[in-house]
Write an enzyme that holds these catalytic residues in place. Structure first.
Site, PDB file in Angstrom:
ATOM      1  N   GLY A   1       0.972  -0.958  -0.051  1.00 28.08           N
ATOM      2  CA  GLY A   1      -0.021  -0.180  -0.195  1.00 28.08           C
ATOM      3  C   GLY A   1       1.050   1.212   0.027  1.00 28.08           C
ATOM      4  O   GLY A   1       1.596   0.696   0.406  1.00 28.08           O
TER       5      GLY A   1
ATOM      6  N   HIS B   1      -4.726   1.422   7.641  1.00 34.36           N
ATOM      7  CA  HIS B   1      -3.653   1.961   8.084  1.00 34.36           C
ATOM      8  C   HIS B   1      -2.651   2.773   6.331  1.00 34.36           C
ATOM      9  O   HIS B   1      -2.754   4.014   6.911  1.00 34.36           O
ATOM     10  CB  HIS B   1      -2.459   0.614   7.582  1.00 34.36           C
ATOM     11  CG  HIS B   1      -1.249   1.285   7.740  1.00 34.36           C
ATOM     12  ND1 HIS B   1       0.230   1.150   8.004  1.00 34.36           N
ATOM     13  CD2 HIS B   1      -0.542   2.186   6.429  1.00 34.36           C
ATOM     14  CE1 HIS B   1       1.437   1.801   7.863  1.00 34.36           C
ATOM     15  NE2 HIS B   1       1.448   2.021   6.909  1.00 34.36           N
ATOM     16  N   GLU B   2      -3.245   3.025   5.650  1.00 30.25           N
ATOM     17  CA  GLU B   2      -3.403   3.950   4.350  1.00 30.25           C
ATOM     18  C   GLU B   2      -4.245   5.363   4.845  1.00 30.25           C
ATOM     19  O   GLU B   2      -4.576   6.348   4.375  1.00 30.25           O
ATOM     20  CB  GLU B   2      -3.877   3.294   2.845  1.00 30.25           C
ATOM     21  CG  GLU B   2      -2.963   2.329   2.238  1.00 30.25           C
ATOM     22  CD  GLU B   2      -1.599   2.966   2.232  1.00 30.25           C
ATOM     23  OE1 GLU B   2      -1.370   3.424   2.072  1.00 30.25           O
ATOM     24  OE2 GLU B   2      -0.780   1.612   3.164  1.00 30.25           O
TER      25      GLU B   2
ATOM     26  N   GLN C   1       2.998  10.570   1.559  1.00 33.36           N
ATOM     27  CA  GLN C   1       4.110   9.439   1.536  1.00 33.36           C
ATOM     28  C   GLN C   1       5.123   9.915   0.237  1.00 33.36           C
ATOM     29  O   GLN C   1       6.274   9.663   0.055  1.00 33.36           O
ATOM     30  CB  GLN C   1       3.937   7.801   1.164  1.00 33.36           C
ATOM     31  CG  GLN C   1       3.927   7.395   2.376  1.00 33.36           C
ATOM     32  CD  GLN C   1       2.624   6.147   2.810  1.00 33.36           C
ATOM     33  OE1 GLN C   1       2.132   5.287   1.971  1.00 33.36           O
ATOM     34  NE2 GLN C   1       4.106   5.655   3.828  1.00 33.36           N
TER      35      GLN C   1
ATOM     36  N   CYS D   1       5.601   0.419   7.541  1.00 38.29           N
ATOM     37  CA  CYS D   1       5.388   1.127   7.304  1.00 38.29           C
ATOM     38  C   CYS D   1       7.212   2.324   6.261  1.00 38.29           C
ATOM     39  O   CYS D   1       7.854   2.031   6.507  1.00 38.29           O
ATOM     40  CB  CYS D   1       4.574   2.281   7.781  1.00 38.29           C
ATOM     41  SG  CYS D   1       4.011   3.543   6.917  1.00 38.29           S
ATOM     42  N   LEU D   2       6.590   1.784   4.898  1.00 39.87           N
ATOM     43  CA  LEU D   2       7.494   2.892   3.811  1.00 39.87           C
ATOM     44  C   LEU D   2       8.179   4.005   4.601  1.00 39.87           C
ATOM     45  O   LEU D   2       9.228   4.691   4.107  1.00 39.87           O
ATOM     46  CB  LEU D   2       7.422   2.565   2.647  1.00 39.87           C
ATOM     47  CG  LEU D   2       6.713   1.596   1.666  1.00 39.87           C
ATOM     48  CD1 LEU D   2       6.079   1.855   0.158  1.00 39.87           C
ATOM     49  CD2 LEU D   2       7.890   0.409   1.586  1.00 39.87           C
TER      50      LEU D   2
ATOM     51  N   HIS E   1      -3.129   7.601   6.911  1.00 39.27           N
ATOM     52  CA  HIS E   1      -2.200   8.071   6.430  1.00 39.27           C
ATOM     53  C   HIS E   1      -2.342   9.493   5.541  1.00 39.27           C
ATOM     54  O   HIS E   1      -2.452  10.281   5.762  1.00 39.27           O
ATOM     55  CB  HIS E   1      -1.476   7.755   4.980  1.00 39.27           C
ATOM     56  CG  HIS E   1      -0.158   6.610   5.117  1.00 39.27           C
ATOM     57  ND1 HIS E   1       0.537   7.022   6.508  1.00 39.27           N
ATOM     58  CD2 HIS E   1       0.565   5.792   5.003  1.00 39.27           C
ATOM     59  CE1 HIS E   1       1.565   6.427   6.146  1.00 39.27           C
ATOM     60  NE2 HIS E   1       1.771   5.327   5.520  1.00 39.27           N
TER      61      HIS E   1
HETATM   62 ZN    ZN Z   1       2.633   3.286   5.734  1.00 38.75          ZN
END
Ligand code: ZN
Length: 177
Positions: free
Chosen positions: A48, A143-144, A53, A101-102, A147
């Site tokens: 995702g 999670h997204e 991000q 998470c990235l 963000h």
């Molecule tokens: Zn993330």
């Protein structure tokens, strides 16, 4: 050709900013952004990615899924762009699961999420979709969704002792499978 975008890391203010509704999904700038996000997510091996991000304060993210060590039965899902997503319902039943998470490299944490959710979003062609999501895909969506509301998974970890390094995470997961 999609461009690989630089991923903002925890501490960068873009990850905490308010995000804007996308008024016109057909805008070539939005379409190019979606392509860039898809390419950036695949390159980084993510399941995702959200617009903040890649430094864009917009209500847009991509949800994907594939089998992984923690969720060996996670479905293989074609990455799906979700514009102006809404969380319509969330189950009272929750489940703790490991997230990464990235934007939080090298760290994993145990996060409690609803096991079942109802969502609405626009597809990249501007069609309204409603869906019910379960398990791993429901977790990725939540999670997204965090963000685009300026939240990162460490904000959701109930006990900081449940934040671990990637190496320790791999050790824990391999010993519980
Ligand atoms: Zn993330």
């Amino acid at each position: 050709m999609p461009i690989l975008r630089q991923i903002a890391q925890i501490g960068h203010p873009i990850l905490r900013r308010e995000t804007r509704i996308i008024e016109n999904p057909a805008d070539p700038v939005i379409q190019a952004l979606i392509d860039d996000m898809l390419a950036t997510m695949v390159e980084a091996n993510g399941v995702g990615i959200a617009a903040p991000q890649v430094h864009e304060p917009l209500r847009l993210f991509i949800v994907a899924s594939r089998p992984n060590p923690r969720y060996p039965h996670a479905p293989d899902m074609e990455p799906t762009a979700m514009l102006n997503p809404e969380l319509l319902l969330r189950s009272e039943e929750t489940e703790k699961g490991w997230e990464g998470c990235l934007s939080v490299p090298g760290i994993r944490g145990l996060v409690s999420r609803s096991t079942h959710i109802g969502v609405r979003y626009l597809t990249r062609t501007g069609t309204v979709r409603e869906a019910e999501l379960d398990g791993f895909i429901a977790r990725v969506f939540q999670h997204e969704f965090d963000h685009i509301n300026g939240l990162l998974f460490p904000d959701r970890v109930e006990d900081t002792r449940e934040l671990v390094s990637e190496r320790e995470y791999l050790r824990i997961v391999s010993s519980t499978e």
